[in-house]
Scaffold this motif. Structure first.
Motif, PDB file in Angstrom:
ATOM      1  N   ASN A 215       0.819  -1.260   0.118  1.00 24.11           N
ATOM      2  CA  ASN A 215      -0.039  -0.114  -0.017  1.00 24.11           C
ATOM      3  C   ASN A 215       0.918   1.177   0.190  1.00 24.11           C
ATOM      4  O   ASN A 215       2.157   1.132   0.041  1.00 24.11           O
ATOM      5  CB  ASN A 215      -1.012   0.078   1.035  1.00 24.11           C
ATOM      6  N   GLU A 216       0.266   2.485  -0.114  1.00 20.44           N
ATOM      7  CA  GLU A 216       1.006   3.786  -0.282  1.00 20.44           C
ATOM      8  C   GLU A 216       2.033   3.894   0.858  1.00 20.44           C
ATOM      9  O   GLU A 216       2.986   4.318   0.768  1.00 20.44           O
ATOM     10  CB  GLU A 216      -0.081   4.879  -0.320  1.00 20.44           C
ATOM     11  N   ASP A 217       1.542   3.493   1.992  1.00 18.85           N
ATOM     12  CA  ASP A 217       2.447   3.928   3.354  1.00 18.85           C
ATOM     13  C   ASP A 217       3.477   2.729   3.563  1.00 18.85           C
ATOM     14  O   ASP A 217       4.234   2.788   4.681  1.00 18.85           O
ATOM     15  CB  ASP A 217       1.723   4.335   4.483  1.00 18.85           C
ATOM     16  N   LYS A 218       3.499   1.804   2.788  1.00 14.71           N
ATOM     17  CA  LYS A 218       4.340   0.680   2.941  1.00 14.71           C
ATOM     18  C   LYS A 218       4.143  -0.295   4.389  1.00 14.71           C
ATOM     19  O   LYS A 218       5.155  -0.774   4.831  1.00 14.71           O
ATOM     20  CB  LYS A 218       5.674   0.812   2.640  1.00 14.71           C
ATOM     21  N   THR A 219       2.789  -0.111   4.818  1.00 11.70           N
ATOM     22  CA  THR A 219       2.765  -1.028   5.969  1.00 11.70           C
ATOM     23  C   THR A 219       1.748  -2.221   5.756  1.00 11.70           C
ATOM     24  O   THR A 219       1.898  -3.159   6.589  1.00 11.70           O
ATOM     25  CB  THR A 219       1.965  -0.114   7.108  1.00 11.70           C
ATOM     26  N   GLY A 220       1.222  -2.360   4.523  1.00 10.07           N
ATOM     27  CA  GLY A 220       0.293  -3.442   4.287  1.00 10.07           C
ATOM     28  C   GLY A 220       0.598  -4.026   2.988  1.00 10.07           C
ATOM     29  O   GLY A 220       0.819  -3.335   2.133  1.00 10.07           O
TER      30      GLY A 220
END
Length: 149
Positions: free
Chosen positions: A46-51
């Motif tokens: 995802n955009e924030d690189k957490t999922g």
């Protein structure tokens, strides 16, 4: 070792370690082939690189896949997906598979049709199912349902 049901821990090609939540991918049926320690993975984050939005286990994808000949069902045809992006045809006289890769969560297969101008073509497919025994992918025109050989 840090992977669990809703978390996948990855070591990237550059050596970084990422821990990603896979809840969204699981809820949307976008985890293909499961995951285990040491497996090579393709992951859309995802955009924030957490999922992870989509997870493809490339280790599960490798191997020889076969199905009845779609033309007449009288024989078995297939594709072998090998490490390093190599693809090979199995018992197909007109299609020669050359390469494969995962691009934006889709499988891209490059092939050549013999006898029809010897044109090289690249087809991109959405994964429908991937597990130890089944590989199903599709595009707007075709659905391919393979079993592991």
């Amino acid at each position: 070792d840090g992977s669990a049901m809703n978390t996948i821990q990855l070591i990237t090609d550059s050596g970084d370690t990422l821990s990603l939540d896979v809840s969204e991918a699981r809820e949307n049926d976008k985890v293909f082939g499961g995951y285990g320690s040491g497996d090579k993975m393709a992951v859309l984050v995802n955009e924030d690189k957490t999922g992870a939005e989509l997870v493809v286990n490339e280790s599960t994808l490798l191997g020889s896949w076969v199905m009845p000949n779609p033309i007449d069902g009288s024989s078995i045809v297939g594709i072998a997906l090998k490490d390093g992006g190599i693809a090979e045809s199995s018992d197909q006289s007109t299609i020669v598979y050359r390469t494969w890769r995962i691009v934006d969560g889709r499988i891209e297969i490059q092939s050549m049709r013999e006898g029809g101008g010897d044109e090289e073509e690249t087809n991109v497919y959405d994964l429908v199912k991937l597990d130890a025994d089944s590989l199903i992918y599709k595009n707007e025109e075709d659905l391919f349902e393979y079993g592991r050989q």
